[in-house]
Each structure stands twice: as structure tokens, then as C-alpha cells.
Design an enzyme around this catalytic site. Structure first.
Site, PDB file in Angstrom:
ATOM      1  CG  ASP A 156     -12.744 -10.919 -18.128  1.00  0.00           C
ATOM      2  OD1 ASP A 156     -13.823 -10.212 -18.537  1.00  0.00           O
ATOM      3  OD2 ASP A 156     -12.268 -11.496 -19.413  1.00  0.00           O
TER       4      ASP A 156
ATOM      5  CG  ASP B 192      -8.361  -8.937 -19.899  1.00  0.00           C
ATOM      6  OD1 ASP B 192      -9.359  -8.090 -19.647  1.00  0.00           O
ATOM      7  OD2 ASP B 192      -8.522 -10.286 -19.842  1.00  0.00           O
TER       8      ASP B 192
ATOM      9  CG  ASN C 241      23.163  -3.737  16.719  1.00  0.00           C
ATOM     10  OD1 ASN C 241      21.868  -3.408  16.779  1.00  0.00           O
ATOM     11  ND2 ASN C 241      23.576  -3.536  15.417  1.00  0.00           N
TER      12      ASN C 241
ATOM     13  CG  ASP D 154      -7.816 -15.020 -19.475  1.00  0.00           C
ATOM     14  OD1 ASP D 154      -8.696 -14.014 -20.099  1.00  0.00           O
ATOM     15  OD2 ASP D 154      -8.126 -16.170 -19.652  1.00  0.00           O
TER      16      ASP D 154
ATOM     17  CG  ASN E  63      20.531  -0.222  23.287  1.00  0.00           C
ATOM     18  OD1 ASN E  63      20.400  -0.178  24.486  1.00  0.00           O
ATOM     19  ND2 ASN E  63      21.298  -0.769  22.607  1.00  0.00           N
TER      20      ASN E  63
ATOM     21  CG  ASP F 115      20.950  -6.938  13.947  1.00  0.00           C
ATOM     22  OD1 ASP F 115      19.875  -6.431  14.147  1.00  0.00           O
ATOM     23  OD2 ASP F 115      21.840  -6.151  13.531  1.00  0.00           O
TER      24      ASP F 115
ATOM     25  CD  GLU G 295      23.314  -3.287  12.159  1.00  0.00           C
ATOM     26  OE1 GLU G 295      24.246  -2.573  12.834  1.00  0.00           O
ATOM     27  OE2 GLU G 295      21.949  -3.283  12.505  1.00  0.00           O
TER      28      GLU G 295
END
Length: 916
Positions: free
Chosen positions: A392, A664, A753, A660, A728, A757, A350
Site C-alpha cells: 500500500d 488490505d 553417519n 494494515d 558413500n 550428522d 536424519e
């Protein structure tokens, strides 16, 4: 910002093809409200195209020299900012609903409702609290992440050059409208303002590299080529003019004198008046339509989805088995159904979305402190997964400041005439001024040339483009003499020269002279100098307009040579990147000799260099082989760079590109992760996923490491959650076969659970072992599945030991004593699940060789304490738990110790066989 809007709708959403298919009149023919909108906008744009300039300026309430600031402010109040509507933030209640409406929350809500109507209000409260807390955490985390991302993106801004008129102090007291004042009382100046502040009626200046910031009508244009690929699918730029060639044209995109928001200038220069801004533009209308389409998942999202579906497949197999076993053995199908639903929840990670969002946001904030701005959060994972960096040369490997080192005649002797011609060219050009022009104009010796340059009147210019690789200006000192002065790459200049200047005498360019010229320029290149040739010729004084065809019959006067020294930080940065598994490749349009010298100085091997002409001659299959062999590529065009990047991606590399310039932009779009700098041209920043505020490979290396750390923490949670949940459920499956009662009630399973978590919410802040940062990592659902199957059942061994302990030692083996059994497994299951956080987060020995961060230590310790307190404290009866005998905890310590020892031993076996 316009560029972020464009990126969001087109590239980030993966909708390039969608835009290309949306021809203007296709939209207009579709039923619904879009039909009227498209038709109205089409008619307006066609009318704008055909209206005389004076009439258009009058209808917009503007002036040929632009608006005053107060007029612009007034218009802005009426029409709003020049932004696309997608930038509006979600209402908080809408965001909250989106955080809630996922299958897992809906399932828990269903369980809470069932519990309430089956006389279990406490269960309903606990499950409802689970839903509320999970939703609230995600809502708060995403809200904070969104605010952080917006704040970071606002640090990267684009501007436009606009004409503004101001009024002299002498007339400020007059109560007359600005437009009614005599022209001489206005001062006109160019200013840079944020694109979002542009308004209809603004007069803007455009040059190569600029994004078109709104829908505009051209007032003047000189060799203006605009890329409309994202709008029309045309691969080649189209030329635009100040006048409409065919007045009968009805498709707005075919109008010669209109340019549209979201397109960009490839070459040339122009001035234009803004017609529409924001949502009223052509792009704004398309954006509204694109909003109605589903987002195409990115590579990162596809990886998360693969993992999610892996867990769902396990759930679809395990849940029916648990349901059938418990239904047939316990003969209570209702309880079995609720228990199976709880198992489904237990198998579901979750917190995955919250953990991913929090980890990415934390990474983005950290990178911002390192001068790295993340435009898209999920680009961080690609940053860490990158194993090839294409970059570059100029300004990246080398310093971002080029120095004019020499100015010589064709023999290499210093020449003031060459210096003067170069200065006149750079001073009078209005297109894209690159670093070479800046170096010329700032050269100390040239300051005395400024007055000379001002004596010349500019007649015309032929802007730079990447095919010709040269540019020209035409100037006149006296009305009876025009001079065309051209500078550019040596080979391209020689191709339009027929003569050379030899000590103020002109001579024909013979093969012998040509050989000597190449020898001189090659010697300069060998010294690491970038050579630009300078040529000129006299033109007819009665000619006012010039074109590319006029670049012919020139006289070569000599060369200007620039020094672009490597940065001190480049060599250690390249060494660090290569040490971390990132192969650096140089892609440059510069000369191969200069490139080779710079590469050697920064520690890059360049025994062989692949040139653009060779790339051009290769098939895709041949290029795919070549890009694996070569690390240095020179004399490339923008399309060559793009081909090389695509070839590397097809070779199963995660490719980053750092650039830049205009040249490019195609490669930035083609790369898995486009990286640019805040000083880049607009189109480069638009195409990039990440912006560096400092153009340094050291900064980049830090970003790569943070990207890997971010991904490592996400992978930790996924492995922990998957293996622990699977173990589990596997234990539940085994227990359900033999026990006369449920091994754990649905409410208890859900609470366990929930607590597990919450023990992991600090994972985004966790430390990462250096070994995990040594090489790039990617999502691999197969490896996660193998990890889950390998480590999940290991916890079941100790769950079975706990079952035996409760059954035989504490005699909890009847339905009447099931609460004691369930309490014992509740505590052991929660503690082993929580300990797995520390066991699996590292390949090393936890707590000794590798310690978790303090926030993670505190959260896991807190949850373990709460897990023990629940059955032992006053709230036990609410959760249908009971106090455990004190002797139980001695056995529990032995079980936990055995679990840790076995897990550590199996980690070594697993790592040796499969890697970690």
C-alpha cells in the site's frame, strides 16, 4: 490470542474450504459426541437471539453499561480465558514420543534390537545411543523453538473495546453488590483490554476493521456489515441488526442479531453483549473438529517433502542392489540384510527436520531483534523466496502521519466553514477513524473548534464503506435544525451533490462548475495533496434514523487537503529490494495523480498507472498480462487488490503483500506471505504471516535478507547430506562387487553417519556468501537431485583410491585383515564427508575466500578429531576397528588434498553450467 488461533486453524492448516463446508446442522447430523454438542449450542444461540435484551442481560448477570472489573475477574475464574483449546501445550512425554516416532528412529531401534540378540551388545549400545541422542536433540530444539515462537507471537496482541463500570470512592466501603448500587454511583468508561480477557456478559463496542472476539448478541447496530466468509463461504458481507428479522430462523449463522468469533466487521458500528467465549463458541466447536483432520502441507512443507521423497526414491533403488550384491557375493544374507539396512539409514538425512527447525527458529529470533515478528516459522522461507512485493502507499511509502495542509472552498480559497464541518464529521463519527480523521482532530487550528463540536448533539451516522468511499454524521445544534455532514473521495461526494456553496450563497452544480471543481482538485493532487471533499445539507428535525439514501441533494462546501510526505527511508529501501531481485508494486485506493507524485519521489517508475476501473473491466487472462507490465495501481477496491495478487501468483511469482487496513485483508490472505504491522486493524493482523513492529520497507528488506540466509543454510544441509550420503552408498556398491568381505560393518557405518550428522548441527549459525543472498531461492528437488548425482560419485573416486591403498599398500585384502581395511575407509570416509561441509557451503575457495562460522568450524574440527581417535584410541575394539599405521596418514593427507582440489574445480564447472 484469538487471531492466532483463527489463523492456525483456518489459514495455516489450509482449511478454508473445510470450514466453509461445515454448515452448522451438517455437524449436528453427524453421529457421535459432536451431535449433542452442536444441537445444544444451536438451541442456546437461537434462544439468545429471541430473548428480549433486558432478559438476556439479566440472565448473563451483567448490566447495560457493562461489568465492573471485579465481576469480570470472578467470571473469568469460572469460565477461563477467551482462548481456543488448541493453545494448550503438549505434555513433554507426548512431545518426546512424537520426536521419536519416525521411520528412521524405528529402523535404528530395530537394528539395535537385532544387534543385542545376536551377541553384539556394544553395537546395540551405540545404535541405541544414536536414537536417544537424535531424539533428544530434536526434542530440545523443538521445545526451545516453540517457546521462542510463542514468546514472539505474544508480542503481537489484539484488544477489544469494552465497557467497564467503576464505583466512586464514596461507596467503596459499603458491603453491597455493585448491581444494587444506585446508577449515579457508577462511572462508565471504555477501556481496551486483551481479547483473551473478555468474559460472557461483557459489553463491547465494534467498528470497521474489528475481529468479532467471541459469540455476541447485538444490542445496537448501525449499517453493520460482517464478513462470515471463513465460516460460511459467502463472498459478500452480510448485514446484521439489533433485532432478529425472522424469529423462525433455526440456523445460528442465519440469525440477524448474532455475530460469531472469527468473523470480522467490514463496515458500520455496533455494541454487543458477549454470550460465549473460548471453546464454548461456535468457532471453538468447529476448532475441536478441525483438530481431528490432518494438516494440509504448506508450500514450504511441500518443498521439504519433495526433497525427502527424492532421497527415499534413491534409497529404494540402491538398498535392494546392495542387498543382492552382498548376499550373492558374500553368501551371508543375514549380514547382507543388516548392511543394507545400514545403507538405508546412511541415505536418510536424519537431521533434516532438526536442522530445518533450528534454522527457522534462529531466523525468527534474529528477525525479532530487527522488529519483525514471525507468526509461522515456515513463513521465513517464503520471505526469502519472495520476488514481488505489493505494498500500500499510505504509511508505507509515506510517513505514518498525515498532516492537514489546507481547507478551502470550491475555488481553492481558505475556508473556516469547511474546516468546521470537517471537524464536526470527524469528532462525532464512531466508526473506523483513519489517519485522515486523526489529522483533522489533531490539527492545531481546530482545537478552538472542540467547544463548538460539543455544542452539537449527534443524531445518527452513516458509516464509511469501501464502495461508497464516504461517511456522514447527522448533528443538531438546536432541536429545530438537523445537519447531515458528509466527507469522502471527491468523485463519490460529487455523485450525491446537486449544489455548491459560493461565498455563503447556494448555486446549482452546473457542468461548468463541475469542470472548475475538477481543475482545482487536480491541481491539489499534482502538488501531492490527498483531497477529501466536504458536503452537507439540512434535514427535517423530526427524523431520528438515517440511511445511505439520505446522502443525496447535498451542497458541496469545499475540500480538506492532506499532505502525506514520503519517508526518508523509502527510496533507499526500494533500491535495495530491487537490487536483491524483489520487484516492488504499489497497490493503493488513492488518487492516481497523488500516487504518481509519491512514486516518483521514492524512485519508482510510474510512466503508466493501471486504475481500478480498468482492472474491473479485464478478464483474468488480460489481468495476468497487465500485472507483469504495470508496477503502480491506483483507485483500487479491496477485491481489486486481491485479484492482482492472485494474478501475480498464477504467474509463478512468490508474492508478498504489505498492508494494515481493512481493505488490505483479502490481499493479505491471497498472498504467499502476508505482512502487516502491529498498529494494523485486527483483521489485517489476523491475515498476516509476519508482523512488523516498525512500518518501514528498510525493516522489510532486512527480513527478506534473513529469510534468504535461513533458506540458504537449509539448502546447504540438504545438498551436503544428499550428495555425501549418495557418494558413500555408491562407494559401498562398488566395493561390494569386488571385496570378499563387507567394506564397512553396519555398526561402523552407523557410527560414521552419526558423527557426520553431528558435524552439521551448527549449520543454522553459519555465514552465507553475499552472492547467495542476491536473488530469491526456492526448493527445487530436480536441482538437488542433479547436484547429488554430480557431486556424490566424486567422493567415490577418492574412496576407491583408499580401497586401493588399503588393499595393495597395507595388504588388507583378506577376511582376516578386513578390520584394518574397514578402519582405513572409516577414517577417510568420515573426513571427506566432513570436509564436504566446507567445500559445498560456498562456491568460493573455502577457508580463504569464504570461511564458515566459528561454531561450524569447531563442530567439524571436533568430529574429524573424534573420527581419527576412534581407531587409534582405547575404544577401537568396541567398534571393531584397529589402529592404523602412521604412514597411512601421509597418504590420507594426499587423498584429502586431491579431493578438495577436484571438488573446487568441479564446483566452477557446475556453477557455470547450472548455477549454484
Amino acid at each position: 490470542m484469538l487471531q492466532e488461533a483463527f489463523s492456525t486453524f483456518v489459514r495455516t492448516h489450509g482449511l478454508e474450504r473445510h470450514f466453509q463446508r461445515l454448515a452448522f446442522f451438517d455437524i449436528g447430523k453427524r453421529p457421535g459426541a459432536d451431535n449433542t454438542l452442536a444441537s445444544t449450542l444451536a438451541k442456546q444461540l437461537v434462544s439468545v437471539s429471541n430473548t428480549p435484551v433486558d432478559g438476556l442481560i439479566a440472565s448473563l448477570g451483567t448490566h447495560a453499561n457493562g461489568l465492573t472489573e471485579s465481576q469480570a475477574d470472578k467470571i473469568r475464574q469460572d469460565v477461563g480465558l477467551n482462548e481456543i483449546g488448541q493453545g494448550k501445550a503438549q505434555r513433554w512425554w507426548t512431545h518426546l514420543w512424537h520426536c521419536y516416532r519416525n521411520p528412521f528412529s524405528l529402523l535404528l531401534t530395530f537394528l539395535a534390537t537385532v544387534s543385542y540378540f545376536t551377541d553384539d551388545p556394544m553395537g546395540a549400545v551405540v545404535i541405541g545411543s544414536m536414537v536417544a541422542l537424535g531424539t533428544l536433540i530434536r526434542f530440545l530444539q523443538e521445545t526451545r523453538s516453540n517457546k521462542a515462537a510463542e514468546k514472539l507471537k505474544s508480542m503481537v496482541s489484539n484488544t477489544a473495546t469494552v465497557l467497564r463500570r467503576s464505583i466512586t470512592e464514596a461507596v467503596l466501603g459499603k458491603s453491597r453488590e455493585y448491581f444494587n448500587l444506585p446508577e449515579q454511583q457508577h462511572q462508565v468508561h471504555k477501556v481496551e483490554i486483551p481479547i483473551s480477557r473478555l468474559v460472557p456478559g461483557d459489553i463491547i463496542a465494534l467498528s470497521a476493521g474489528d475481529m468479532i472476539p467471541a459469540d455476541v448478541r447485538l444490542l445496537s447496530a448501525k449499517h453493520l456489515f460482517v464478513s462470515q466468509a471463513a465460516m460460511t463461504g459467502e463472498s459478500l458481507p452480510v448485514e446484521k441488526f439489533a433485532q432478529q428479522v425472522n424469529p423462525a430462523t433455526s440456523n445460528p449463522l442465519d440469525l440477524d442479531n448474532l455475530c460469531f468469533m472469527g468473523t470480522n466487521v467490514v463496515s458500520g458500528a455496533a455494541t454487543a453483549v458477549i454470550v460465549n467465549t473460548g471453546k464454548n463458541t461456535y468457532f471453538g466447536m468447529l476448532a475441536e473438529r478441525v483438530l481431528k483432520t490432518d494438516r494440509s502441507p504448506t508450500a514450504f512443507q511441500r518443498g521439504v517433502n519433495e526433497v525427502s521423497w527424492l532421497l527415499i526414491r534413491f534409497m529404494l533403488v540402491m538398498v535392494p542392489i546392495v542387498l543382492l550384491i552382498n548376499g550373492f557375493t558374500k553368501h551371508d544374507w543375514w549380514s547382507a540384510s543388516l548392511f543394507a539396512l545400514s545403507i538405508a539409514v546412511g541415505l536418510t538425512p536424519e537431521m533434516l527436520l532438526m536442522i530445518v527447525t533450528a534454522t527457522l527458529a534462529k531466523g525468527a529470533i534474529y528477525l525479532s531483534q530487527k522488529k519483525v515478528i514471525v507468526k509461522r516459522l515456515d513463513a521465513i522461507q517464503n520471505f526469502g523466496a519472495m520476488n514481488v512485493l505489493c505494498t500500500d502507499k499510505t504509511g508505507t511509502l509515506t510517513q505514518d502521519r498525515i498532516f492537514l495542509e489546507r481547507h478551502t472552498d470550491i475555488y481553492g480559497t481558505p475556508s473556516d466553514k469547511v474546516l468546521e464541518y470537517a471537524y464536526l464529521n470527524s469528532y462525532h463519527q464512531t466508526g473506523l477513524k483513519n489517519l485522515l480523521d486523526v489529522a483533522v482532530l489533531e490539527h492545531a487550528e481546530l482545537q478552538s473548534k472542540l467547544n463548538v463540536a460539543r455544542r452539537y448533539r449527534k443524531i445518527d451516522e452513516i458509516p464509511f464503506d469501501f464502495q461508497r468511499r464516504r461517511m456522514s454524521v447527522i448533528v443538531a445544534e438546536n432541536e429545530d435544525r438537523h445537519f447531515l455532514i458528509c466527507k469522502g473521495a471527491v468523485d463519490e461526494i460529487l455523485s450525491v451533490c446537486s449544489r455548491v456553496d459560493m461565498h455563503d450563497a447556494s448555486a446549482e452544480l452546473t457542468p461548468e462548475l463541475l469542470d472548475e471543481i475538477r481543475t482545482v482538485t487536480a491541481a491539489l493532487n499534482e502538488e501531492g495533496l490527498r483531497v477529501v471533499a466536504v458536503a452537507a445539507r439540512e434535514c427535517r428535525p423530526d427524523k431520528e434514523s438515517y440511511d445511505v439514501v439520505d446522502e443525496a441533494g447535498l451542497t458541496l462546501f469545499g475540500y480538506i487537503a492532506f499532505l502525506d510526505p514520503p519517508k526518508e527511508s523509502t527510496a533507499p529501501a526500494i533500491e535495495a529490494l530491487q537490487k536483491h531481485g524483489v520487484r516492488v508494486k504499489v497497490l493503493t485506493g488513492d488518487n492516481d495523480k497523488v500516487t504518481a507524485k509519491v512514486c516518483r519521489e521514492v524512485g519508482l517508475t510510474c510512466d503508466a498507472i493501471l486504475l481500478g476501473a480498468q482492472v474491473e473491466a479485464m478478464s483474468d487472462a488480460e489481468l495476468a498480462v497487465a500485472v507483469e507490465r504495470y508496477d503502480v495501481f491506483a483507485k483500487l477496491t479491496p477485491l481489486h487488490k486481491e485479484r492482482i495478487v492472485r494474478a501475480l501468483r498464477h504467474g509463478d511469482h512468490i508474492v508478498g503483500f504489505l498492508g494494515d487496513g481493512i481493505n488490505d485483508a483479502p490481499a493479505l490472505r491471497a498472498a504467499d506471505i502476508g505482512i502487516s504491522v502491529d498498529s494494523a486493524v485486527d483483521i489485517a493482523k489476523e491475515a498476516a504471516d509476519i508482523i512488523l513492529l516498525e512500518k518501514s520497507l528498510l525493516v522489510l528488506e532486512q527480513g527478506v535478507m534473513e529469510g534468504r540466509k535461513t533458506f540458504a543454510n537449509m539448502l546447504k544441509y540438504t545438498k551436503m547430506s544428499a550428495s555425501s550420503n549418495f557418494g558413500n552408498v555408491f562407494s559401498v556398491l562398488l566395493a561390494s562387487v569386488f571385496l570378499p568381505f563387507l567394506p564397512m560393518l553396519p555398526l561402523q557405518l552407523l557410527v560414521q553417519n552419526l558423527l557426520y550428522d553431528f558435524s552439521q548441527v551448527a549449520i543454522p549459525l553459519d555465514n552465507v556468501d553475499a552472492e547467495l543472498l542476491a536473488k530469491p531461492q526456492r526448493w527445487n528437488s530436480g536441482a538437488i537431485g542433479r547436484f547429488m548425482i554430480f557431486f556424490g560419485p566424486m567422493s567415490s573416486v577418492f574412496d576407491i583410491a583408499t580401497f586401493a591403498l588399503m588393499w595393495y599398500v597395507f595388504r588388507a585384502n583378506t577376511p582376516e585383515t578386513q578390520t584394518l581395511f574397514q578402519s582405513g575407509w572409516f577414517v577417510e570416509g568420515l573426513l571427506t564427508q566432513t570436509l564436504i561441509v566446507h567445500m559445498i557451503r560456498t562456491r568460493k575457495i573455502p577457508f580463504l575466500q569464504s570461511r564458515a562460522s566459528w561454531p561450524l568450524l569447531i563442530t567439524t574440527a571436533t568430529i574429524m578429531t573424534v573420527g581419527v581417535f576412534l581407531p587409534m584410541g582405547p575404544f577401537a575394539e568396541y567398534f571393531k576397528l584397529q589402529a592404523l599405521p602412521l604412514s597411512y596418514f601421509g597418504w590420507l593427507l594426499l587423498i584429502l588434498l586431491g579431493y578438495m582440489l577436484l571438488t573446487q574445480a568441479m564446483k566452477g564447472f557446475y556453477a557455470r553450467r547450472y548455477g549454484w
